[in-house]
Design an enzyme around this catalytic site. Structure first.
Site, PDB file in Angstrom:
ATOM      1  CG  ASN A 197     -11.503   6.386  -4.576  1.00 52.56           C
ATOM      2  OD1 ASN A 197     -12.538   6.764  -5.437  1.00 52.56           O
ATOM      3  ND2 ASN A 197     -11.729   6.499  -3.240  1.00 52.56           N
ATOM      4  CD1 TRP A 198     -10.029   9.203 -10.705  1.00 56.93           C
ATOM      5  CD2 TRP A 198     -11.777   9.378 -12.448  1.00 56.93           C
ATOM      6  NE1 TRP A 198      -9.505   9.387 -12.008  1.00 56.93           N
ATOM      7  CE2 TRP A 198     -10.541   9.257 -13.018  1.00 56.93           C
ATOM      8  CE3 TRP A 198     -12.913   9.308 -13.407  1.00 56.93           C
ATOM      9  CZ2 TRP A 198     -10.336   9.292 -14.366  1.00 56.93           C
ATOM     10  CZ3 TRP A 198     -12.623   9.333 -14.609  1.00 56.93           C
ATOM     11  CH2 TRP A 198     -11.525   9.226 -15.213  1.00 56.93           C
ATOM     12  CE  LYS A 199     -11.862   9.814  -2.033  1.00 60.81           C
ATOM     13  NZ  LYS A 199     -11.597  10.314  -0.851  1.00 60.81           N
ATOM     14  CG  HIS A 235     -13.444   4.743   0.391  1.00 59.15           C
ATOM     15  ND1 HIS A 235     -13.818   5.554   1.049  1.00 59.15           N
ATOM     16  CD2 HIS A 235     -12.297   5.023  -0.193  1.00 59.15           C
ATOM     17  CE1 HIS A 235     -12.720   6.698   1.074  1.00 59.15           C
ATOM     18  NE2 HIS A 235     -11.704   6.141   0.172  1.00 59.15           N
ATOM     19  CD  GLU A 242     -14.689   9.266   0.806  1.00 58.19           C
ATOM     20  OE1 GLU A 242     -14.793   9.203  -0.253  1.00 58.19           O
ATOM     21  OE2 GLU A 242     -13.631   9.952   1.323  1.00 58.19           O
ATOM     22  CD  GLU A 299      -8.067   4.674   1.294  1.00 55.76           C
ATOM     23  OE1 GLU A 299      -7.382   5.369   0.416  1.00 55.76           O
ATOM     24  OE2 GLU A 299      -9.257   4.685   1.331  1.00 55.76           O
ATOM     25  N   GLY A 332      -8.046  13.124   2.245  1.00 51.24           N
ATOM     26  CA  GLY A 332      -8.485  14.217   1.720  1.00 51.24           C
ATOM     27  C   GLY A 332      -8.221  15.282   2.663  1.00 51.24           C
ATOM     28  CB  SER A 382      -3.024  13.130   2.277  1.00 53.34           C
ATOM     29  OG  SER A 382      -4.235  13.794   2.542  1.00 53.34           O
ATOM     30  N   GLY A 430      -7.371  12.439  -4.051  1.00 57.20           N
ATOM     31  CA  GLY A 430      -7.136  13.720  -5.137  1.00 57.20           C
ATOM     32  C   GLY A 430      -6.175  13.994  -6.146  1.00 57.20           C
TER      33      GLY A 430
HETATM   34  P1  PGA Z   1      -6.947  11.332  -0.825  1.00 58.21           P
HETATM   35  O1  PGA Z   1      -8.187   9.972  -0.739  1.00 58.21           O
HETATM   36  O2  PGA Z   1      -5.816  10.711  -1.567  1.00 58.21           O
HETATM   37  O3  PGA Z   1      -7.567  12.326  -1.524  1.00 58.21           O
HETATM   38  O4  PGA Z   1      -6.757  11.405   0.608  1.00 58.21           O
HETATM   39  C1  PGA Z   1      -7.793   8.620  -0.603  1.00 58.21           C
HETATM   40  C2  PGA Z   1      -9.063   7.815  -0.469  1.00 58.21           C
HETATM   41  O5  PGA Z   1      -9.927   8.047  -0.034  1.00 58.21           O
HETATM   42  O6  PGA Z   1      -8.913   6.468  -1.221  1.00 58.21           O
END
Ligand code: PGA
Length: 254
Positions: A9-11, A96, A98, A168, A174, A214, A236
């Site tokens: 997931n590049w966001k 997600h 976010e 998640e 993150g 993470s 990330g």
């Molecule tokens: P992260 O993000 O690996 O940077 O913790 C995971 C995600 O939000 O899908």
């Protein structure tokens, strides 16, 4: 046996040039076929068409990070599932944390999007997970089960079997704090039981459940060794080609 699914997931990251370079490197490094592993890159909308073209006849699938549930209409700024399938996007992350937090995506919207995804032959990766407060107050399992039930409401057994659920924990995203593989597996096991309770055992055994938060090349093997963790949704550590390739290789070895 369930296949393992690694999704990056590049966001909101990468220029077009960086996206192109990433895909070139990944295609060079990965074998032309992956055995029982699915590798997906979920990129910003503007890069999807380029990436899908580059990934043609490769084992990499391309996914969106969200989508609207209508096929078209007056929804300024949105992208529809029909537009995604047209450019060979095969997957979409739905709900997600976010999106839920910053764009007020509700469980009801998540459910509408999951249904729309199936209506357009897009495979949904549905995200669920608890906040730190919920974890500390002991409501993780009930919260996550509730999110799963609402996200999958009204789906057929066959559709549920084709859904990927990404567990998640929000406090692990993150932050560099991963849930221990045991804790993560405990919640993933509960998710599978929840799926059985709303559908049947075949659906529960078919549904792929990822862990996210993470995940990196150093901790993925341990997470994937757990019975009910079938893959990872990675932010990330999915941004560098080398590390994405390592994650996919770890899933191949698992
Ligand atoms: P992260 O993000 O690996 O940077 O913790 C995971 C995600 O939000 O899908």
């Amino acid at each position: 046996m369930r296949k393992k699914i690694i999704a990056g997931n590049w966001k909101m990251n990468k220029s077009r040039k960086e996206a192109k370079q990433f895909m070139q490197e990944v295609l060079q490094q990965l074998p032309t076929e992956l055995n029982n592993v699915e590798a997906i890159v979920c990129a910003p909308f503007v890069h999807l068409s380029l990436l899908a073209e580059m990934a043609q006849s490769s084992p990499i699938h391309i996914g969106a990070q969200t989508m609207h549930f209508e096929a078209s209409g007056a929804y300024t700024g949105e992208v529809s599932p029909m537009m995604l399938t047209e450019i060979d996007v095969t997957h979409a992350i739905i709900g997600h944390s976010e999106r839920r937090e910053y764009y007020h995506e509700t469980d009801e919207a998540v459910n509408q999007k999951v249904k729309a995804a199936f209506a357009h032959q897009i495979k949904p990766i549905v995200c669920v997970g608890e906040t730190l407060d919920q974890r500390e107050s002991g409501s993780t399992k009930s919260h996550v089960a509730n999110q799963v039930k609402q996200a999958l409401a009204g789906l057929t057994e066959k559709q549920i079997r084709k859904t990927t659920i990404a567990y998640e924990p929000i406090w692990a995203i993150g932050t560099g704090k991963t849930a221990s593989s045991r804790d993560a597996n405990d919640v993933c096991t509960h998710i599978r039981k929840t799926v059985a309770s709303i559908s049947d055992e075949a659906a529960a055994q078919g549904v792929v459940i990822q862990y996210g938060g993470s995940v990196n090349p150093d901790n993925i093997a341990e997470l994937l060794s757990e019975e009910n963790i079938d893959g990872a949704l990675v932010g990330g550590a999915s941004l560098a080609a080398e590390s994405f390739v390592k994650l996919v290789e770890a899933a191949t070895d698992a």
